[in-house]
Structures are given as structure tokens and as C-alpha cells.
Design a protein around this motif. Structure first.
Motif, PDB file in Angstrom:
ATOM      1  N   UNK A 139       1.653 -25.655 -45.875  1.00 22.30           N
ATOM      2  CA  UNK A 139       0.366 -26.408 -45.444  1.00 22.30           C
ATOM      3  C   UNK A 139      -0.133 -25.756 -44.021  1.00 22.30           C
ATOM      4  N   UNK A 140      -1.350 -26.330 -43.814  1.00 21.18           N
ATOM      5  CA  UNK A 140      -1.700 -25.657 -42.610  1.00 21.18           C
ATOM      6  C   UNK A 140      -1.157 -26.316 -41.438  1.00 21.18           C
ATOM      7  N   UNK A 141      -0.708 -25.671 -40.252  1.00 21.44           N
ATOM      8  CA  UNK A 141      -0.152 -26.447 -39.076  1.00 21.44           C
ATOM      9  C   UNK A 141      -1.025 -27.174 -38.427  1.00 21.44           C
ATOM     10  N   UNK A 142      -2.402 -26.935 -38.321  1.00 23.52           N
ATOM     11  CA  UNK A 142      -3.345 -27.605 -37.626  1.00 23.52           C
ATOM     12  C   UNK A 142      -3.060 -27.725 -36.192  1.00 23.52           C
ATOM     13  N   UNK A 143      -3.118 -28.851 -35.770  1.00 26.72           N
ATOM     14  CA  UNK A 143      -2.809 -28.993 -34.083  1.00 26.72           C
ATOM     15  C   UNK A 143      -1.395 -28.393 -33.818  1.00 26.72           C
ATOM     16  N   UNK A 144      -0.526 -28.439 -34.810  1.00 23.05           N
ATOM     17  CA  UNK A 144       0.751 -28.001 -34.434  1.00 23.05           C
ATOM     18  C   UNK A 144       0.940 -26.732 -33.980  1.00 23.05           C
ATOM     19  N   UNK A 145      -0.179 -25.903 -34.037  1.00 20.40           N
ATOM     20  CA  UNK A 145      -0.184 -24.444 -33.640  1.00 20.40           C
ATOM     21  C   UNK A 145       0.049 -24.358 -32.195  1.00 20.40           C
ATOM     22  N   UNK A 146      -0.374 -25.392 -31.416  1.00 19.10           N
ATOM     23  CA  UNK A 146      -0.072 -25.494 -29.955  1.00 19.10           C
ATOM     24  C   UNK A 146       1.241 -25.128 -29.521  1.00 19.10           C
ATOM     25  N   UNK A 147       2.159 -25.327 -30.478  1.00 17.83           N
ATOM     26  CA  UNK A 147       3.525 -24.996 -29.852  1.00 17.83           C
ATOM     27  C   UNK A 147       4.020 -23.443 -30.365  1.00 17.83           C
ATOM     28  N   UNK A 148       2.930 -22.841 -30.598  1.00 14.89           N
ATOM     29  CA  UNK A 148       3.503 -21.309 -31.075  1.00 14.89           C
ATOM     30  C   UNK A 148       4.038 -20.643 -29.815  1.00 14.89           C
ATOM     31  N   UNK A 149       3.414 -20.989 -28.663  1.00 22.76           N
ATOM     32  CA  UNK A 149       3.935 -20.286 -27.390  1.00 22.76           C
ATOM     33  C   UNK A 149       5.129 -20.522 -27.228  1.00 22.76           C
ATOM     34  N   UNK A 150       6.006 -21.704 -27.745  1.00 23.48           N
ATOM     35  CA  UNK A 150       7.328 -21.960 -27.279  1.00 23.48           C
ATOM     36  C   UNK A 150       8.166 -20.855 -27.738  1.00 23.48           C
ATOM     37  N   UNK A 151       7.961 -20.310 -28.831  1.00 23.05           N
ATOM     38  CA  UNK A 151       9.089 -19.086 -29.267  1.00 23.05           C
ATOM     39  C   UNK A 151       9.379 -18.214 -28.259  1.00 23.05           C
ATOM     40  N   UNK A 152       8.413 -17.907 -27.130  1.00 23.97           N
ATOM     41  CA  UNK A 152       8.706 -17.187 -26.063  1.00 23.97           C
ATOM     42  C   UNK A 152       9.358 -17.603 -25.016  1.00 23.97           C
ATOM     43  N   UNK A 153       9.868 -18.973 -25.194  1.00 26.27           N
ATOM     44  CA  UNK A 153      10.628 -19.501 -24.248  1.00 26.27           C
ATOM     45  C   UNK A 153      12.022 -19.968 -24.981  1.00 26.27           C
ATOM     46  N   UNK A 154      12.842 -19.075 -25.311  1.00 24.94           N
ATOM     47  CA  UNK A 154      13.933 -19.403 -26.322  1.00 24.94           C
ATOM     48  C   UNK A 154      14.775 -20.573 -25.871  1.00 24.94           C
ATOM     49  N   UNK A 155      14.855 -20.966 -24.494  1.00 30.92           N
ATOM     50  CA  UNK A 155      15.727 -21.959 -24.086  1.00 30.92           C
ATOM     51  C   UNK A 155      15.075 -23.313 -24.424  1.00 30.92           C
ATOM     52  N   UNK A 156      13.655 -23.304 -24.677  1.00 27.32           N
ATOM     53  CA  UNK A 156      12.746 -24.544 -24.966  1.00 27.32           C
ATOM     54  C   UNK A 156      12.663 -24.971 -26.500  1.00 27.32           C
ATOM     55  N   UNK A 157      12.995 -23.946 -27.233  1.00 26.84           N
ATOM     56  CA  UNK A 157      12.839 -24.092 -28.853  1.00 26.84           C
ATOM     57  C   UNK A 157      13.388 -25.398 -29.349  1.00 26.84           C
ATOM     58  N   UNK A 158      14.585 -25.615 -28.720  1.00 27.41           N
ATOM     59  CA  UNK A 158      15.197 -26.981 -29.365  1.00 27.41           C
ATOM     60  C   UNK A 158      14.435 -28.189 -28.956  1.00 27.41           C
ATOM     61  N   UNK A 159      13.927 -28.096 -27.734  1.00 28.17           N
ATOM     62  CA  UNK A 159      12.903 -29.165 -27.296  1.00 28.17           C
ATOM     63  C   UNK A 159      11.896 -29.703 -28.321  1.00 28.17           C
ATOM     64  N   UNK A 160      11.346 -28.419 -28.749  1.00 26.42           N
ATOM     65  CA  UNK A 160      10.194 -28.618 -29.887  1.00 26.42           C
ATOM     66  C   UNK A 160      10.574 -29.021 -30.827  1.00 26.42           C
ATOM     67  N   UNK A 161      11.921 -28.784 -31.330  1.00 28.91           N
ATOM     68  CA  UNK A 161      11.985 -28.942 -32.717  1.00 28.91           C
ATOM     69  C   UNK A 161      13.012 -30.304 -32.867  1.00 28.91           C
ATOM     70  N   UNK A 162      13.417 -30.871 -31.772  1.00 27.96           N
ATOM     71  CA  UNK A 162      14.245 -31.803 -31.828  1.00 27.96           C
ATOM     72  C   UNK A 162      13.499 -33.400 -32.645  1.00 27.96           C
ATOM     73  N   UNK A 163      12.505 -33.454 -32.341  1.00 30.17           N
ATOM     74  CA  UNK A 163      11.848 -34.667 -33.006  1.00 30.17           C
ATOM     75  C   UNK A 163      11.713 -34.490 -34.801  1.00 30.17           C
ATOM     76  N   UNK A 164      11.406 -33.262 -34.957  1.00 30.53           N
ATOM     77  CA  UNK A 164      11.327 -32.654 -36.203  1.00 30.53           C
ATOM     78  C   UNK A 164      12.678 -32.701 -36.936  1.00 30.53           C
TER      79      UNK A 164
END
Lengths: 423, 150
Positions: B108-133
Motif C-alpha cells: 500500500x501507499x504509505x501516504x502521510x506516514x512517509x513523514x516518519x521516513x527520517x526517523x530511521x536516521x535516529x536509531x534511538x527513536x525508531x521504537x518510539x515511532x513503531x510503538x503504536x503500530x
């Protein structure tokens, strides 16, 4: 019996009234020379672990390059040298904390292991159903969980002495919780989450009047305060090497000799025995009875170099300088209206915890990291005390003698950046 | 050098300031609680699923800007989607953040979720972005577990 000769020269003692030459000290720490995200590294996470001076790195490297051998085992030259170097550090540690004898110093893996050792040896043999173990609200998980485990094993009960809104132990509440069933009081010397320095003399004196033994978690105190276990009269004291500028993987357990003699061993294996047959084993003398297996020889030697280095500067001067840093930081952050300090005890050391209104500590940590500033964010392995303040996390800056006022100003400036980003 | 605004994009800051669908759902089909032991963040995700379609998605809890915005955008993204599409979206989002998105031409198209693409450059914060999912995933998996045992 410890046989190492103490031929080491005492490190040059600095003048107590002379100011620290921080620029010169900083040159002793190679890691501080780097940039992070285009900014000079500002390392303010010293309560998590401290950086290592070149003399510590060199001592470890030299041991492996020149002296590496197993200790207490061989008659060959290298084994004698390695044993001598290792046992000399026991004497260095004894003096560092004011213990009566080097035999009262047990090398373990971490301060955490020291606490577990006491819980599982002294605790398992001396504590029974209905006995009580008393800790405080401000303990690190490592001074909570080993006692919870002991309570489950023995049927003992864990009691918790409360703190006030400034993060100070409420002494009269603590006193009320002491009773004849209290067998152990386990208390931190300095809180890692709040920076509070506990009034150990009163705590220990009150506990002893009720016949309880006292374990002090000195992980945060060893880098910042002169420790004198005999003056304190604590029964057990633990600290870790890596927070006092030594390598990771080494902890120190101090216990009064008569307690060590009575305690059963912790782990079985080599080194801790005198003779073994399949029918019977005779245990080694203290402290070797508690040092089963080949220890972290290089790490212990690195710790020795770290303590020599700290002694060379002088803990009195370190404490005075760090107190100035803490004052400066307290004023700098308190001047930002959105910042609330967590932990405002009258007696504090080297730790400044805070929250920013409407901004999660993790976001604070990420933004200041972009400015090259390392602080800790989260619950600091002390969830109960964070809960006590109605929070899930805080940001924490913690200081060492190589930090400067300019670095604290950089943190304050970065905090203004935090407020801009989340405006 | 990494730009801070690669992480804190305006859409993320907006969803942090004004989280959408942050409320408890009274009659969810399933719910799950997520916890990030690293930072102490907690989130509860409530889902209403009817005829294999996610008809309502809400969340509750407190966390950092990244986890709050991610929870908010997650609820917006899965609402109205079939359960299958929601799961595919989770897989693709997770792949983007953990650097496993090489084959993501499909899906599927990620749409607005693309806004999180920069998070992978902050490895310490990836879990913050994936917690709700992860929490949403636990919620619908739990529902299926219940269904499959009936």
C-alpha cells in the motif's frame, strides 16, 4: 592472605585549596576531543558511565601487552606479576574507601552483582519468613530487585521508606519502619535519579540500634565523595569501576571481615577453594572465597589506575568543583520558566534532573544531542522514584570534574532550541 | 549532518500538539497496551472491527512527540481500511523504519506516514515511532486468537 607487596608510590596529592586545571584534565580524556553533529562533544551523562583517562586505557593495554597471565595459579614470572598487580588494586581500593583490611574488598562484576551477592549469601543464610528488608523510594532497580527476589525466596517482607517532594528521605518515617524484624537496610549513598546525598550516619546508626545490617549502594558516590566505610560503620558497601573513571565489568563489594567470614560462598569454581575432592570441598579464605573463576584482571588493574588518577586530583577538590558546576547548572536551568527541576534536596551531588512543560524528555534528549550534548532521558533504572513525582521520565544532566561552566551554558542554550522546535 | 527537521517534520509536530483520535473507545472489538521500557512510554490502542474492516481506531496514553504523532497518524491511517490492508500498511511502515523497505515497490501507499521516513536516521527513536503500530498489531492479533479458538 593477601601477599602483594605495597610498593606503589602514593600518587602526588594535589593542594586541597588549589583550583582544578580543567583544561589540563580534559586533555587526559581522549574521547572528549571529538565532535558530535558538528559540535564539540559535551558529555553530561556521567551518572550513567564516566569517561576514561588515558592512564586507565594505557594500564589495560599494558597489562595485555606485557603482564597477561592467570592469577593466583602459576609460579611463572608473568603469573606472579599479574597477581601482584591485581592484589595491589585491592589495597588501593581498601584505602580509597577507608576499609580496615584489604581482605574486606571483594572484586565482582558490577555494583549490581555486589548487591546480589549479599542478598544471596548473607540474605539467604540470615533472613527468614516474616523478617523485613527496608529500602527507600529513591533506590535504583539494582537495589530493589535483588531484595524482591530474596523476599520471594525466604518469605521476608520488603518495606520502603518514603521521600519528600524535594527528594529527601523522611528520616522519622524511616525510623518508624525500623523494628526488631528488620534484618537489612539497603540504601543508596547518592540517588542516581535525583542527586540526593543521603544522611548515611543517621540512617546507619538508627538501623544498628534495631540490630539491622546496612548495605550502602555507593555507585553514584564513589566518583564524587570521600568515602570512609569505617567512619560510616556500614556493614556492606558497593560501587562500580566504570562510574569512577575505570573500565566496565568490575564492581567492588566491601563487607566487614567478620561478616565475610560467616557468609556462605556465592558461586562455586576455581579460585574460591582450598581443596576439592568428590566428597568435600574446603573453601578458600576471604575474599577469594567470593571470587570464583578467573576474574576481570585487566579491568581490576584499570580500576586501580582510575583510583590513582582520582587520588592524584583529590576527591575534596573534585567535590568542591562539581558542586560549583551543579550550582551553576541549577541556576542556568531554573532560569528557564518551562523547566521544572526534579530533586531539590539540600544536599546534592552532580546530578540535575528536570522536565520541560509539554515536551517529553526523549524529545529534549534528541534535540540537545543534535547540539553535541549527551544527557540521559528516561526512568534512569529507578522507576519507583520517577512514579513518586508523577512522571514517566525525566531528562538528567550529570557532571564530572572534566565538565565546564561553558558546557553547562551550551546545555542551557540547547534548551532554548528545544523550546523553539516545540513552540 | 542530520537536520533536526528531518525528524520533527511539521506534520509530526502538528499531530503531537493536537493528537487525533486520542480517546478511550467504549466498545472496542479489541484493544492492547504497548509499553516502551526504554523511555517508559505507554499507549493503549482501541480498535473496532466490523466485517474485517477497521471502522474505528483510537489511542490513549502519553509519550514523546514521535510516539504521540505516530499513534495519531496510525489511527487515521487504519480507520476505514480492511484488516488485511491495515496489516500490509503496518508491515510497510515497519520496513521503512527498520531499513527493510527495499522491496516496497509493492504494497500500500504509505501516504502521510512517509513523514516518519527520517526517523530511521535516529536509531534511538525508531521504537518510539513503531510503538503504536506494534500495539495495534497486538490488538488485532489478539482478536484473531480469540476468534480462532472459538
Amino acid at each position: 592472605m593477601i601477599t602483594a607487596s605495597d610498593s606503589r608510590h602514593a600518587p602526588p596529592m594535589a593542594q586541597a585549596d588549589a583550583a582544578l586545571d580543567v583544561e589540563s584534565i580534559r586533555r587526559d580524556f581522549p574521547i572528549l576531543r571529538q565532535t558530535i553533529n558538528g559540535h564539540a562533544l559535551v558529555y553530561l551523562d556521567n551518572a550513567a558511565t564516566s569517561q576514561k583517562p588515558q592512564v586507565v586505557i594505557d594500564a589495560i593495554s599494558r597489562y595485555y601487552a606485557e603482564d597477561n597471565a592467570n592469577i593466583h595459579r602459576g609460579v611463572h614470572a608473568l603469573s606472579v606479576r599479574a597477581t601482584d598487580a591485581y592484589e595491589k588494586v585491592r589495597i588501593t581500593v581498601q584505602r580509597f574507601i577507608g576499609a580496615a583490611e584489604p581482605e574486606e574488598i571483594v572484586f565482582v562484576r558490577s555494583a549490581t552483582e555486589g548487591i546480589n551477592l549479599i542478598a544471596q549469601t548473607y540474605g539467604r543464610s540470615e533472613i527468614g519468613k516474616g523478617d523485613e528488608i527496608l529500602i527507600t523510594t529513591m533506590e535504583h532497580h539494582s537495589n530493589i530487585v535483588p531484595w524482591q527476589m530474596l523476599c520471594r525466596q525466604t518469605g521476608a517482607v520488603l518495606r520502603v521508606a518514603p521521600i519528600n517532594d524535594d527528594g529527601e528521605l523522611i528520616l522519622d518515617q524511616y525510623e518508624k519502619l525500623l523494628c526488631d524484624r528488620t534484618k537489612i537496610v539497603a540504601v543508596t549513598h547518592i540517588s542516581n535519579a535525583l542527586g540526593t546525598i543521603n544522611p548515611l550516619s543517621e540512617i546507619i546508626d538508627l538501623a544498628h540500634r534495631h540490630g539491622a545490617r546496612v548495605l550502602v549502594d555507593g555507585a553514584q558516590a564513589a566518583p564524587h565523595l570521600c568515602i570512609d566505610v569505617q567512619a560510616l560503620d556500614c556493614d556492606f558497601y558497593v560501587f562500580s569501576s566504570h562510574k569512577v573513571y575505570g573500565p566496565t565489568g568490575v564492581g567492588v563489594l566491601y563487607a566487614k571481615r567478620e561478616l565475610l567470614e560467616e557468609m556462605p560462598p556465592y558461586q562455586g569454581g576455581g579460585e574460591m577453594i582450598q581443596s576439592v575432592t568428590f566428597d568435600e570441598t574446603t573453601y578458600n579464605d576471604v575474599p577469594h572465597k567470593f571470587e570464583a573463576g578467573t576474574p576481570n584482571i585487566a579491568g581490576v588493574i584499570g580500576l586501580g589506575a582510575a583510583l590513582d588518577y582520582v587520588n592524584g586530583i583529590g576527591l575534596d577538590r573534585i567535590a568542591a568543583y562539581e558542586h560549583e558546576l551543579l550550582d551553576h547548572a541549577t541556576h542556568a536551568l531554573a532560569a528557564i520558566p518551562q523547566v521544572r527541576l526534579i530533586g531539590t534536596a539540600r544536599h546534592k551531588a552532580a546530578v540535575l534532573a528536570f522536565v520541560v512543560e509539554g515536551i517529553h524528555p526523549h524529545d529534549v534528549g534528541t534535540v540537545v544531542d543534535q547540539e553535541g550534548i549527551a544527557i540521559r532521558t528516561g526512568h534512569h533504572c529507578a522507576q519507583p522514584v520517577i512514579d513518586r513525582f508523577g512522571l514517566t521520565a525525566t531528562a538528567r544532566a550529570s557532571f564530572a570534574f572534566y565538565n565546564t561552566r561553558e558546557e553547562i551554558d551550551a546545555l542551557a542554550a540547547a534548551m532554548r532550541r528545544v523550546l523553539e522546535v516545540f513552540a | 549532518m542530520i537536520d533536526l527537521y528531518d525528524l520533527y517534520q511539521e506534520l509530526i509536530l502538528d499531530h503531537n500538539r493536537r493528537p487525533r483520535n486520542r480517546r478511550k473507545l467504549e466498545d472496542p472489538s479489541c484493544q492492547a497496551e504497548g509499553y516502551n521500557p526504554l523511555c517508559g512510554d505507554r499507549v493503549t490502542v482501541y480498535l473496532k472491527i466490523e466485517d474485517s474492516v477497521v471502522t474505528e481506531a483510537t489511542f490513549d496514553g502519553s509519550g514523546c512527540a514521535i510516539s504521540t504523532a505516530s499513534a495519531s497518524l496510525m489511527t487515521e491511517s487504519v480507520k476505514g481500511k480492511s484488516l488485511e490492508d491495515a496489516k500490509a500498511l503496518f508491515r510497510k511502515f515497519h520496513g521503512m523504519l527498520t531499513g527493510q523497505s527495499i522491496e516496497t515497490a509493492d504494497g500500500p501507499d504509505l501516504g502521510k506516514l512517509e513523514v516518519f521516513s527520517g526517523v530511521c536516521r535516529f536509531p534511538a527513536r525508531v521504537k518510539c515511532a513503531t510503538l503504536a503500530w506494534h500495539t495495534a498489531n497486538a490488538a488485532w492479533e489478539k482478536r484473531e486468537t480469540v476468534v480462532s479458538t472459538e
